[in-house]
Design a protein around this motif. Sequence first.
Motif, mmCIF file in Angstrom:
data_model
loop_
_atom_site.group_PDB
_atom_site.id
_atom_site.type_symbol
_atom_site.label_atom_id
_atom_site.label_comp_id
_atom_site.label_asym_id
_atom_site.label_seq_id
_atom_site.Cartn_x
_atom_site.Cartn_y
_atom_site.Cartn_z
ATOM 1 N N THR A 19 0.726 -1.129 0.016
ATOM 2 C CA THR A 19 0.080 -0.084 0.160
ATOM 3 C C THR A 19 0.958 1.147 -0.093
ATOM 4 O O THR A 19 1.926 1.108 0.183
ATOM 5 N N ALA A 20 0.195 2.439 -0.075
ATOM 6 C CA ALA A 20 1.120 3.686 -0.258
ATOM 7 C C ALA A 20 1.780 3.716 1.195
ATOM 8 O O ALA A 20 2.859 4.163 1.162
ATOM 9 N N LYS A 145 -4.654 -4.333 -7.523
ATOM 10 C CA LYS A 145 -4.949 -2.909 -7.503
ATOM 11 C C LYS A 145 -4.076 -2.305 -6.222
ATOM 12 O O LYS A 145 -3.632 -1.273 -5.963
ATOM 13 N N GLU A 146 -3.724 -3.356 -5.172
ATOM 14 C CA GLU A 146 -2.996 -2.985 -4.215
ATOM 15 C C GLU A 146 -1.260 -2.545 -4.714
ATOM 16 O O GLU A 146 -0.984 -1.522 -4.236
ATOM 17 N N LYS A 149 -0.978 0.998 -6.053
ATOM 18 C CA LYS A 149 -0.724 1.924 -5.125
ATOM 19 C C LYS A 149 0.785 2.556 -5.202
ATOM 20 O O LYS A 149 0.987 3.776 -4.743
ATOM 21 N N VAL A 150 1.734 1.520 -5.693
ATOM 22 C CA VAL A 150 2.877 1.872 -5.537
ATOM 23 C C VAL A 150 3.618 1.736 -6.773
ATOM 24 O O VAL A 150 4.805 2.403 -6.946
ATOM 25 N N ASN A 310 -1.796 -0.946 -16.412
ATOM 26 C CA ASN A 310 -2.327 -0.677 -15.127
ATOM 27 C C ASN A 310 -3.895 -1.416 -15.201
ATOM 28 O O ASN A 310 -4.849 -1.076 -14.871
#
Length: 313
Positions: A19-20, A145-146, A149-150, A310
């Motif tokens: 995650t971020a 999707k996770e 985030k990075v 993406n």
Amino acid sequence: MKNETPRLRSRRSRFAAATAVAAAALLALTACGGSTQTASTSSAAVAAGTSVPEIALNEAAIKMLPEAVKTSKVLRVGIPTNEQPTQYFLEGTQELTGVNPDIARLIGASLGLKVEIQVANFDSIIPGMAAGRYDMTVSSMTPTKERMKVLDFVDYMAMGNSIAVAKGNPTGIAKYQDLCGKKVGLLTGSYQLTVNIPEYNKDCVAAGKPEIVSNQYQDTRQAISALTSGRQDAVLADSPILDFAASKNPTLEIASAYDFTPVAAGVPIESGLKDPVAAALAEIIKSDAYKQVLAKYGLEASAITDARVNFAQ
């Protein structure tokens, strides 16, 4: 296969969702992320198999490169090893070959950049990218999707998932539902370990069966060794890796192969590399060079026709 549920996208080499917030934490973890070394390219290694077919410069993509990369003229790529035929050292050398290094080299050639492959444990690549050690990874990573985030992702080929068992299949495993209660070897940080196994375990519990006993290894070769020595009932990993292992090892067989979906090259968000890498791959997958690289490793069926950006699995 008909009895596999579509929601269970089986892919590997993709690891623990970042995650971020986790990305920032990863910066602090780089000291314990595993060893890293540079895979050099000598003239002897090129002759032996680390060269790639010529491909035209993509001038439009080159113009999109961030200034820092234009100046350095180097693309640092994080890739694991010991995963034949996806990535592995040529025997007796530190020269990395395989379909993933070769795809990275095609991207570099298209962008007019020298590719510097940094060999690292699979689960240390995201921390390494967060720390700025790598510009890109080409490591059979599933875009999720996770992870998005990075990282930004661009598809470059398709891979399936396989279950390998001992010859004769003494445990009777025919599909992933049969893994309940079994000892299964998996790659540390892989998509199979972090996404598939939790989903499979939900099905096991719902069916009143014991959960899968997951055992982690730093490379699939170690997991296969544990299987052939009787310490595991099965190995769950990318199809190209297990198919190759079964073709070379008469004590192995493939019990199930399923769910072929794209894997993608990953670059850090805000790196400025997403657009040039996407433009380069859009042309690469149309080229004869791409077909030749896949054919070199017997992976012609893994070709894709759309370098999606993406596109989460």
